[in-house]
Design a protein around this motif. Sequence first.
Motif, mmCIF file in Angstrom:
data_model
loop_
_atom_site.group_PDB
_atom_site.id
_atom_site.type_symbol
_atom_site.label_atom_id
_atom_site.label_comp_id
_atom_site.label_asym_id
_atom_site.label_seq_id
_atom_site.Cartn_x
_atom_site.Cartn_y
_atom_site.Cartn_z
ATOM 1 N N LEU A 1 2.430 9.454 -14.050
ATOM 2 C CA LEU A 1 1.086 9.818 -14.503
ATOM 3 C C LEU A 1 -0.003 9.044 -13.779
ATOM 4 O O LEU A 1 -1.139 9.506 -13.670
ATOM 5 N N ASP A 2 0.344 7.847 -13.278
ATOM 6 C CA ASP A 2 -0.670 7.014 -12.628
ATOM 7 C C ASP A 2 -0.695 7.186 -11.119
ATOM 8 O O ASP A 2 -1.364 6.425 -10.419
ATOM 9 N N THR B 1 0.811 -1.211 0.000
ATOM 10 C CA THR B 1 0.000 0.000 0.000
ATOM 11 C C THR B 1 0.843 1.258 0.000
ATOM 12 O O THR B 1 0.574 2.203 -0.739
ATOM 13 N N TRP B 2 1.891 1.273 0.819
ATOM 14 C CA TRP B 2 2.663 2.507 0.977
ATOM 15 C C TRP B 2 3.388 2.908 -0.294
ATOM 16 O O TRP B 2 3.786 4.056 -0.451
ATOM 17 N N GLU B 3 3.572 1.984 -1.248
ATOM 18 C CA GLU B 3 4.268 2.331 -2.477
ATOM 19 C C GLU B 3 3.426 3.205 -3.391
ATOM 20 O O GLU B 3 3.890 3.652 -4.437
ATOM 21 N N ALA B 4 2.157 3.438 -3.018
ATOM 22 C CA ALA B 4 1.358 4.412 -3.751
ATOM 23 C C ALA B 4 1.892 5.826 -3.549
ATOM 24 O O ALA B 4 1.588 6.727 -4.322
ATOM 25 N N VAL B 5 2.684 6.028 -2.488
ATOM 26 C CA VAL B 5 3.279 7.337 -2.206
ATOM 27 C C VAL B 5 4.745 7.262 -2.590
ATOM 28 O O VAL B 5 5.530 6.570 -1.933
ATOM 29 N N SER C 1 -3.137 5.263 -8.416
ATOM 30 C CA SER C 1 -2.571 4.328 -7.442
ATOM 31 C C SER C 1 -2.957 4.718 -6.020
ATOM 32 O O SER C 1 -3.327 3.868 -5.207
ATOM 33 N N LEU C 2 -2.876 6.009 -5.733
ATOM 34 C CA LEU C 2 -3.223 6.455 -4.390
ATOM 35 C C LEU C 2 -4.712 6.282 -4.126
ATOM 36 O O LEU C 2 -5.124 5.872 -3.032
ATOM 37 N N ARG C 3 -5.543 6.563 -5.140
ATOM 38 C CA ARG C 3 -6.984 6.406 -4.970
ATOM 39 C C ARG C 3 -7.345 4.951 -4.682
ATOM 40 O O ARG C 3 -8.252 4.663 -3.915
ATOM 41 N N ALA C 4 -6.608 4.020 -5.282
ATOM 42 C CA ALA C 4 -6.900 2.598 -5.098
ATOM 43 C C ALA C 4 -6.366 2.047 -3.786
ATOM 44 O O ALA C 4 -6.793 0.975 -3.343
ATOM 45 N N ALA C 5 -5.444 2.759 -3.156
ATOM 46 C CA ALA C 5 -4.867 2.269 -1.901
ATOM 47 C C ALA C 5 -5.899 2.352 -0.789
ATOM 48 O O ALA C 5 -6.537 3.392 -0.595
#
Length: 508
Positions: free
Chosen positions: A143-144, A133-137, A148-152
């Motif tokens: 561009l994505d 999860t933290w790899e969304a940040v 990615s953050l919205r899906a976390a």
Amino acid sequence: MNRSNQGEIGRSKAGADFLQLDPSEAEAGGLSDWLTERLRTAISDGRLPIGSRLPATRVLAAELQISRGVVTEAYQRLTEDGHVAGQGRAGTIVVAAPTHRTNGAAEHGRRGRGGAVLRNQGLVKPSKAKTPTWEAVVSAPGLDVFDSLRAAPARIDLTPGVPDLAAFPRAAWLKAERAVLGNLESAEFGYGDPSGTPAMRRAIANWLARNRGVAAHPEDLIVVAGVSQAIGLVAQVLTSRGITAMAVEDPGSLGSRQHLHNWGLDTPPIPVDEGGLRVDLLRESGAQVVMVTPAHHFPTGVVLDGERRRALIQWAAEGGLIMEDDYDAEHRYDRPPVPALRAMLADQVIYAGSVSKLLAPSLRIGWMLPPPQYKDELIGRKRLADLGNAALPQLTLAHLMESGELERQLRFLRRRHRTRRDAMSRAVANYLPSATVHGAAAGLHLTITFDGDVNDVELAAAALQKGVKTHPLSWHCQLPHAPGLVLGYAARTPTELTEAIATIADVM
């Protein structure tokens, strides 16, 4: 006959048919906590749907055989959380549901400073995605990154730029849609003007005149799929004319930069300080075009001051072009918002706004008011992009605007957002006293900055592991800047905001 239980038999048991409430479930001294949580849970799971009315405090207190003050306190807490609202003779009405169900047992977890409940502080459940999860940040967002953050997964989402979606005026929208459909000619279901329906453009022109001080003729407006599409259309027109760059504020919106880069424009950064955009540095940059958020700078919340406004207008009058993103100017809490730049220099300002921060981003309805020399080419680009926005949502929104319903919604949201802003500000003062708060006077978010050696990307990633989603300020910076976080508050209750800030303090 054994009469040893006669006293119990003769005494009625306290309780209510309403939600089968039984005050004997409450811990000693915890009646208000118990009743608040039972009502909140009933709202969350749909037993108390939006629009339903709660019993009068006197009636419910009598049924439960408890103090009326206990019921009043519970209703007040739900009002502060934004779940219910007093509506005069209509009583106390459920107006919004929590976005996730609360766990009654969690209320007995540890409490933070001031008695604020801090629910489960463990890690969120692992994502089924291939990456944690933290790899969304990430430190170099692609561009994505927003997808990615919205899906976390997160317990509390403080993503900036998100309005209170639970407060969407569903009943008013349905009523307006029925009224529109009842009067819609069959021919109006066909392809329409790519600039937008005449009714929508008239409504926008009237809205801008009333709320932003902008005089616009409906024929000069272009309805677009949000400000993001407006940015893309303008970028295409500029590149077709040989312009290769659009200067941007720094800090400034990462999303806007991504749209400009997508269409081949460079984004030279112009610093922003406490007075707003540094117009002197804009002049030195040699840029021909600049995009600004003068009424409420994103993300610091600074308002472009009078001296800088005059300097920017002079720069434009000498041949520069301004793209004005008026993204949430209506949400001002201390005084009326400053007039739009477009109201002062029509021939050199491309004005853009939307209802994404007022109603919902999913509507994808915004508007653009360009100078005459760009209008026809922008309409042509819009036609090729999608043949125009869907007509029915435009006509429904136009009905809301012209009926005054949208302004009533705005007044309601201002009160609601002010309560939530104050809750977040108090939480930051209590749990993060060394942080500096920016942008509290308006908008849907606060930005906080830190002194010292803080990596805001690592901080945001650690907070996400604890279930709190934020933006690191460095995402929105091209130039060196103090580390910080951008924290949206509009879509969260005061209780959730306090919990989120306490969690961020824990991971500091």
